[in-house]
Motif scaffolding. Sequence first.
Motif: not given
Length: 222
Positions: A90-114
Amino acid sequence: MEFNQLLPLLLEGIKETLYMTVLSTVFSYLLGIPVGVILFITDKNGVWECKPINMILGIIVNLARSIPFIILLVAILPFTKAVVGTTIGSNATIVPLVVAAAPFIARMVQSSLKEVDAGVIEAALAMGSSPLQIIWNVLLPEARPSLMIGCTIAITTILGYSAMAGFVGGGGLGAIAVNYGYYRYQTNIMFITVALLVIIVQIFQEIGMKLANKTDKRIKNS
């Protein structure tokens, strides 16, 4: 597999899945929100317009988002081992999950702010607010309902990613589905894990939408 053997296995799988999903979502938002805010404020007509920063950061985010998760999972195994000391569990899986999800979340945050009314931002600028004050006191509070909906989408997406990690030694329900349902041809376990994942997604979805509705001033005033 008998029920008295299956139940502890499934309970452990649920615990690991929730652990990976919640922790990965928290870390992804700690990275994604600042990146999304920077993308918004440095964009054209932003409160701190800076085309070079916006372009470079945008390219990095787009490149990270374009890599399929299962490939990313394998590609960053050395990085994962350097961070948590192992490539399985489980701990090892968190690392790629964060790497994959953070850019996706960044775009959603940008869209929300717009979605924030430009007039509110202009009023804050007219009163002499600094970019940091506008971000903290105007943008994030005004975008809260949209951010909550985005969080619901993100957490269900991360949950789906965590299930895929079962193919390379990740924990949780995904690993149970792969190890028992796929490799051992126990289709009943496969169906049970899928059903549990659907239930967890629906619970997160329902909680997220209720929180979003509670923070939406338009619903309160209607």
